[in-house]
Write a protein that holds these residues in place. Structure first.
Motif, mmCIF file in Angstrom:
data_model
loop_
_atom_site.group_PDB
_atom_site.id
_atom_site.type_symbol
_atom_site.label_atom_id
_atom_site.label_comp_id
_atom_site.label_asym_id
_atom_site.label_seq_id
_atom_site.Cartn_x
_atom_site.Cartn_y
_atom_site.Cartn_z
ATOM 1 N N ALA A 140 -39.416 -39.412 -20.697
ATOM 2 C CA ALA A 140 -39.797 -40.564 -19.370
ATOM 3 C C ALA A 140 -39.248 -41.466 -19.865
ATOM 4 C CB ALA A 140 -41.060 -40.365 -19.039
ATOM 5 N N MET A 141 -39.386 -41.748 -21.609
ATOM 6 C CA MET A 141 -39.556 -42.954 -22.143
ATOM 7 C C MET A 141 -37.422 -43.700 -21.730
ATOM 8 S SD MET A 141 -42.092 -43.160 -25.350
ATOM 9 C CE MET A 141 -41.551 -44.531 -25.823
ATOM 10 N N LYS A 142 -37.552 -42.514 -22.261
ATOM 11 C CA LYS A 142 -35.547 -42.245 -22.195
ATOM 12 C C LYS A 142 -34.587 -43.074 -21.036
ATOM 13 C CE LYS A 142 -34.892 -39.076 -26.486
ATOM 14 N NZ LYS A 142 -33.981 -38.098 -27.103
ATOM 15 N N ASP A 143 -35.506 -41.882 -20.057
ATOM 16 C CA ASP A 143 -35.125 -42.652 -18.639
ATOM 17 C C ASP A 143 -35.704 -43.810 -18.905
ATOM 18 O OD1 ASP A 143 -34.550 -39.962 -18.513
ATOM 19 O OD2 ASP A 143 -35.879 -39.054 -17.366
ATOM 20 N N GLY A 202 -43.915 -52.128 -25.829
ATOM 21 C CA GLY A 202 -45.222 -51.796 -25.161
ATOM 22 C C GLY A 202 -45.218 -50.702 -23.644
ATOM 23 N N ALA A 203 -44.401 -52.230 -23.146
ATOM 24 C CA ALA A 203 -43.415 -50.964 -21.600
ATOM 25 C C ALA A 203 -43.157 -49.198 -21.612
ATOM 26 C CB ALA A 203 -42.912 -52.041 -20.756
ATOM 27 N N LEU A 204 -42.712 -49.596 -22.575
ATOM 28 C CA LEU A 204 -41.407 -47.768 -22.901
ATOM 29 C C LEU A 204 -43.528 -46.653 -23.014
ATOM 30 C CD1 LEU A 204 -38.530 -48.208 -25.064
ATOM 31 C CD2 LEU A 204 -38.791 -47.978 -22.597
ATOM 32 N N ILE A 205 -43.609 -47.833 -24.220
ATOM 33 C CA ILE A 205 -45.575 -46.819 -24.270
ATOM 34 C C ILE A 205 -45.918 -46.758 -23.712
ATOM 35 C CG2 ILE A 205 -47.374 -46.804 -25.803
ATOM 36 C CD1 ILE A 205 -45.744 -48.412 -28.167
ATOM 37 N N ASP A 206 -45.984 -47.120 -22.740
ATOM 38 C CA ASP A 206 -47.176 -46.998 -21.083
ATOM 39 C C ASP A 206 -46.446 -45.949 -20.165
ATOM 40 O OD1 ASP A 206 -49.010 -49.371 -21.569
ATOM 41 O OD2 ASP A 206 -47.415 -50.842 -20.141
ATOM 42 N N VAL A 207 -45.221 -46.419 -19.881
ATOM 43 C CA VAL A 207 -44.260 -44.670 -19.833
ATOM 44 C C VAL A 207 -44.575 -43.340 -20.596
ATOM 45 C CG1 VAL A 207 -42.477 -44.340 -18.928
ATOM 46 C CG2 VAL A 207 -42.327 -46.734 -18.255
ATOM 47 N N GLY A 208 -44.532 -44.011 -21.628
ATOM 48 C CA GLY A 208 -44.607 -42.722 -21.963
ATOM 49 C C GLY A 208 -46.071 -41.396 -21.913
ATOM 50 N N SER A 209 -46.696 -42.875 -22.437
ATOM 51 C CA SER A 209 -49.009 -42.263 -22.003
ATOM 52 C C SER A 209 -48.505 -41.699 -20.505
ATOM 53 C CB SER A 209 -49.629 -43.277 -22.890
ATOM 54 O OG SER A 209 -49.737 -44.631 -21.765
ATOM 55 N N GLY A 210 -47.543 -42.280 -19.332
ATOM 56 C CA GLY A 210 -48.471 -41.802 -18.096
ATOM 57 C C GLY A 210 -49.086 -42.991 -16.984
ATOM 58 N N ILE A 217 -40.788 -49.949 -14.625
ATOM 59 C CA ILE A 217 -40.314 -50.861 -15.185
ATOM 60 C C ILE A 217 -39.079 -52.248 -14.532
ATOM 61 C CG2 ILE A 217 -38.154 -51.258 -17.302
ATOM 62 C CD1 ILE A 217 -41.184 -50.487 -17.765
ATOM 63 N N GLU A 218 -38.172 -50.791 -13.752
ATOM 64 C CA GLU A 218 -36.879 -52.059 -12.488
ATOM 65 C C GLU A 218 -37.742 -52.853 -11.744
ATOM 66 O OE1 GLU A 218 -33.821 -51.052 -9.364
ATOM 67 O OE2 GLU A 218 -35.556 -49.366 -9.761
ATOM 68 N N ASP A 219 -39.622 -52.585 -11.896
ATOM 69 C CA ASP A 219 -40.259 -53.520 -10.282
ATOM 70 C C ASP A 219 -40.246 -55.410 -11.287
ATOM 71 O OD1 ASP A 219 -40.637 -52.489 -8.475
ATOM 72 O OD2 ASP A 219 -41.932 -51.104 -8.646
ATOM 73 N N ARG A 226 -44.068 -62.746 -16.101
ATOM 74 C CA ARG A 226 -45.064 -61.772 -17.550
ATOM 75 C C ARG A 226 -45.683 -60.939 -17.176
ATOM 76 N NH1 ARG A 226 -45.609 -58.832 -20.645
ATOM 77 N NH2 ARG A 226 -47.013 -59.777 -22.544
ATOM 78 N N SER A 227 -46.430 -61.606 -16.051
ATOM 79 C CA SER A 227 -48.320 -61.569 -16.230
ATOM 80 C C SER A 227 -47.675 -59.825 -15.793
ATOM 81 C CB SER A 227 -49.413 -62.575 -15.263
ATOM 82 O OG SER A 227 -48.154 -62.252 -13.956
ATOM 83 N N GLN A 228 -47.382 -59.737 -14.986
ATOM 84 C CA GLN A 228 -46.727 -58.960 -14.292
ATOM 85 C C GLN A 228 -45.946 -57.135 -15.063
ATOM 86 O OE1 GLN A 228 -48.098 -57.934 -10.709
ATOM 87 N NE2 GLN A 228 -48.715 -60.175 -11.170
ATOM 88 N N ALA A 229 -45.927 -57.581 -16.289
ATOM 89 C CA ALA A 229 -45.624 -56.703 -17.090
ATOM 90 C C ALA A 229 -46.290 -55.613 -18.493
ATOM 91 C CB ALA A 229 -44.007 -57.497 -17.893
ATOM 92 N N SER A 230 -46.350 -54.984 -19.239
ATOM 93 C CA SER A 230 -46.712 -54.713 -20.075
ATOM 94 C C SER A 230 -47.302 -55.844 -21.557
ATOM 95 C CB SER A 230 -46.526 -53.828 -20.606
ATOM 96 O OG SER A 230 -46.065 -52.717 -19.619
#
Length: 245
Positions: A140-143, A202-210, A217-219, A226-230
């Motif tokens: 999921a992180m790779k995708d 940080g965003a990829l960790i959020d994806v990897g943890s579900g 990520i695209e959004d 910045r307030s909308q990101a991880s």
């Protein structure tokens, strides 16, 4: 004047970052310049390829400096090895053309972020990895990472105090590898905003943890907020891996 190029490796754990500070000599630049000043009996200023933040490490930071010293490169390297702290090593030195500039001539940089993904942390890697106890979904992180490759406005992935005129950057590649508990994320780009790599991780960790999806990520990219990101991943997992010229 001679122009000397250096490649440095350092453990950033106890330093306030690369850039020299007026009120604190616990910086990589400050430590190296102090030794060079004694070695050459000159006021030396080193120019780094970029600044690493407090706690960030480097396998391949590059810098250059100008000097009138006639000391050989071999003796310079030996002097630095003898008098620098053990957590800073100048691994390569060479004389380069007068116009070489370690920052302006860099074509791209590669950062490496290390995650220790296990229920408990490894005490021997604790200063160089970010411990994440929950099992991460590497696929999921790779995708998700592929949404970040290419030229984008990375406003959502820059610290709020970043003062760059443009937040458009080009990510050449993101490669994620796993060997047992260790996850390594290589990010190569032509330039990076303040804390950009750590926010991407940080965003990829959020994806990897579900907690987030690839669509999130695209959004984030589209929202330019910045307030909308991880959250920003910890500094200790980040390493400046290589500077390409």
């Amino acid at each position: 004047m001679r122009n000397i190029k250096m490649t440095m490796n350092y453990d950033g754990s106890r330093y306030k970052g690369f850039q020299r500070l007026k009120d604190n000599d616990m910086t990589i630049q400050g430590k190296i310049e102090a030794v060079l000043n004694k070695m050459t009996d000159e006021e030396i200023e080193i120019i780094g390829s970029g600044r690493t933040d407090m706690g960030v490490h480097a396998y391949g930071q590059v810098a250059n400096f100008k000097t009138n010293s006639d000391m050989s490169i071999r003796k310079m390297k030996a002097y630095l090895y003898e008098y620098l702290p053990e957590d800073i090593v100048v691994s390569q030195m060479e004389e380069v053309e007068e116009r070489f500039h370690s920052r302006y001539n860099a074509k791209s940089k590669v950062y490496l972020y290390k995650i220790y993904n296990a229920e408990v942390h490894d005490p021997f890697l604790r200063k160089y990895t970010n411990h994440v106890a929950k099992k991460l979904d590497i696929d999921a992180m790779k995708d998700a990472s592929q949404y970040l490759v290419g030229e984008h406005d990375f406003t959502s992935f820059a610290a709020a105090k970043s003062k760059k005129k443009s937040n458009v950057r080009n990510i050449h590649s993101i490669e994620i590898n796993q060997k047992n508990e260790l996850i390594e994320i290589f990010v190569e780009g032509d330039g990076f905003l303040y804390n950009m790599v750590r926010i991407i991780v940080g965003a990829l960790i959020d994806v990897g943890s579900g907690r987030k999806t690839s669509q999130d990520i695209e959004d984030m990219l589209e929202q330019k907020d910045r307030s909308q990101a991880s959250d920003t991943a910890l500094a200790k997992g980040l390493h400046l891996y290589k500077v390409k010229y």
